[in-house]
Design an enzyme around this catalytic site. Structure first.
Site, short mmCIF file in Angstrom:
data_model
loop_
_atom_site.label_atom_id
_atom_site.label_comp_id
_atom_site.label_asym_id
_atom_site.label_seq_id
_atom_site.Cartn_x
_atom_site.Cartn_y
_atom_site.Cartn_z
N SER A 184 0.71 -1.25 -0.21
CA SER A 184 0.07 0.17 0.06
C SER A 184 0.71 1.28 0.11
O SER A 184 2.33 1.06 0.38
CB SER A 184 -0.67 -0.03 1.26
OG SER A 184 -0.05 0.17 2.39
N ASP A 192 -1.85 -1.50 -3.48
CA ASP A 192 -3.22 -1.38 -2.67
C ASP A 192 -3.77 -0.06 -2.28
O ASP A 192 -3.12 0.67 -1.66
CB ASP A 192 -2.97 -2.39 -1.50
CG ASP A 192 -4.21 -2.69 -0.94
OD1 ASP A 192 -5.04 -2.89 -1.60
OD2 ASP A 192 -4.23 -3.07 0.34
N HIS A 193 -5.06 0.06 -2.53
CA HIS A 193 -5.54 1.45 -2.30
C HIS A 193 -4.77 2.78 -2.58
O HIS A 193 -4.70 3.52 -1.63
CB HIS A 193 -5.81 1.41 -0.57
CG HIS A 193 -6.97 0.54 -0.24
ND1 HIS A 193 -8.23 0.73 -0.83
CD2 HIS A 193 -6.97 -0.47 0.20
CE1 HIS A 193 -9.03 -0.36 -0.07
NE2 HIS A 193 -8.11 -1.09 0.27
N GLU A 249 -12.65 0.77 -7.43
CA GLU A 249 -13.67 0.49 -6.34
C GLU A 249 -14.87 1.36 -6.34
O GLU A 249 -14.72 2.32 -6.49
CB GLU A 249 -12.76 0.72 -5.16
CG GLU A 249 -13.67 0.28 -3.73
CD GLU A 249 -12.63 0.21 -2.41
OE1 GLU A 249 -11.38 -0.33 -2.68
OE2 GLU A 249 -13.15 0.49 -1.42
N HIS A 264 -13.02 -3.14 6.90
CA HIS A 264 -11.47 -3.38 7.03
C HIS A 264 -11.14 -3.41 8.57
O HIS A 264 -11.83 -2.76 9.58
CB HIS A 264 -10.83 -2.07 6.64
CG HIS A 264 -10.88 -2.06 5.00
ND1 HIS A 264 -11.32 -1.13 4.02
CD2 HIS A 264 -9.84 -2.68 4.27
CE1 HIS A 264 -11.06 -1.28 2.82
NE2 HIS A 264 -10.07 -2.45 2.85
N GLY A 265 -10.02 -4.03 8.88
CA GLY A 265 -9.23 -4.14 10.12
C GLY A 265 -9.97 -4.72 11.05
O GLY A 265 -9.54 -4.72 12.32
N SER A 271 -10.25 -10.19 6.19
CA SER A 271 -9.70 -10.84 7.64
C SER A 271 -10.73 -10.91 8.40
O SER A 271 -11.00 -11.86 9.18
CB SER A 271 -8.64 -9.78 8.40
OG SER A 271 -7.55 -9.69 7.75
N ASN A 278 -8.53 -9.92 -0.59
CA ASN A 278 -7.32 -9.03 0.23
C ASN A 278 -7.28 -9.39 1.59
O ASN A 278 -8.35 -9.12 2.26
CB ASN A 278 -7.61 -7.66 -0.13
CG ASN A 278 -7.37 -6.94 -1.53
OD1 ASN A 278 -7.40 -7.83 -2.46
ND2 ASN A 278 -7.42 -5.91 -1.62
N THR A 325 -4.94 -7.35 7.82
CA THR A 325 -4.89 -7.45 9.26
C THR A 325 -4.67 -8.73 9.93
O THR A 325 -4.01 -8.87 10.66
CB THR A 325 -6.24 -6.83 9.90
OG1 THR A 325 -6.59 -5.60 9.27
CG2 THR A 325 -6.26 -6.87 11.47
#
Ligand code: G3H
Ligand code: ZN
Length: 330
Positions: A56, A88-89, A140, A209-210, A240, A276, A279
């Site tokens: 990222s 990424d991102h 996205e 996310h996360g 994750s 993807n 985390t």
């Protein structure tokens, strides 16, 4: 072998209804662990397993662009596993330019925070820039939030201490209707892909996310509706936290509501081709490091701790890779 174009990895997977893991790497140990996991699963399944390693802009700031990309290139050159290197991102055109200079073989431009037409305009610019160099673009539409958008750090620490089903209940209550509004709308997804000509589409279908554990069911019906309108590989973010399988739901005591599903359902029924994971990799490394330190307090040799952390990451990545390529786990 040299880095592979992510199109060459994802299009065959898309046709065959399987997924490829895209793991975020922030240091040498994680790069090695991802590749070694793919090597071991290839041997166990007696067929080649591909992998995508992601850097990222944050990771590039942490390690330096050239070192971050260079580690992946060198590690890829030393293995028979096919490895693609994905940015990424990226949220700025400058980041994409830098990645192209560094030889990335795949790019995610994330304009999901922008109004739709602005997202389309910038994504189209990135597509033209990348395609002129043969590099495919993931884009996205819809917004995949992060858990910190809804909970403070101390609330997250509390959630992590709860039984999974209780944590899911609280997350459902807190995220509520506003979360629904972030999900990718099928007609918008179709329009976006037509206008931008991106190669892969990251969609919002219930993940966050996360997350610290795989506990969140996904909106399977929504995902299937998107898949029917977008005939391209779809990408799962915030993976994750997505409940991996029905079996995992049973073990964790999590009840799926109508129209919900698991990560395995997303692969088998929802067209998810690139998954993807960041985390879970980061937590595996941290836990491995702490565990090694606790087992040998006062250890002065970093490598003794790093080796253990690397092993923990490798085992975690293997779990995912087996699920994605063979539907095996638990
Ligand atoms: O782009 C990276 C992924 O979406 C990772 O999400 O950290 O929740 O696994 P995660
Ligand atoms: Zn993401």
């Amino acid at each position: 072998m040299p880095l592979v174009n992510s199109r060459d990895i994802l299009l065959p997977a898309f046709r065959e209804g399987r997924a490829v893991g895209a793991f975020n790497a922030n240091n040498m140990e994680i790069v090695q662990a991802i590749i070694w996991a793919a090597e071991e699963v290839s041997r166990e399944l007696s067929r080649p397993v591909d992998v995508i390693i992601q850097v990222s802009p944050g990771a590039a700031r942490y390690a330096g662009w050239s070192l971050a990309a260079g580690m992946v290139k060198i590690a890829a050159a030393e293995t028979d596993v096919r490895v693609a290197l994905n940015l990424d991102h990226a949220t700025e055109i400058e980041q994409v330019k830098r990645a192209l200079e560094e030889g990335f073989t795949s790019v995610l431009f994330d304009g999901s925070s922008l109004p739709l037409e602005e997202n389309i305009r910038l994504t189209r610019q990135v597509v033209e820039m990348c395609h002129s160099k043969g590099v495919p673009v993931e884009a996205e539409v819809g917004k995949i939030p992060k858990i910190e958008d809804y909970f403070t750090k101390s609330e997250i620490a509390h959630l992590r201490s709860l039984p999974p089903a209780d944590a899911v209940k609280i997350i459902r209550e807190r995220t509520g209707k506003s979360f629904e509004n972030l999900l990718t709308k099928p007609d918008e997804a179709e329009y976006f892909v037509r206008k931008t000509e991106c190669d892969f589409l990251a969609v919002s279908f219930g993940s966050i996310h996360g997350m610290w554990d795989d506990i969140l069911p996904i909106k399977l019906n929504q995902l299937i509706a998107i898949k029917e309108r977008v005939r391209k590989p779809l990408v799962s973010h915030g993976s994750s936290g997505i409940l991996m399988t029905q079996k995992a739901a049973e073990i964790k005591g999590i009840t799926l509501l109508e129209g919900e599903g698991t990560l395995l359902d997303a692969i088998k029924l929802g067209g998810i081709t690139k998954i993807n994971v960041a985390t879970a990799v980061s937590i595996a490394f941290i836990n491995g490091f702490i565990e090694a330190w606790r087992n040998n307090p006062g250890e002065k040799d970093f490598r003794k701790l790093g080796e253990h952390a690397r092993n923990r990451v490798k085992e975690k990545v293997k779990e995912y890779v087996k699920l994605f390529s063979a539907g095996e786990i638990y």
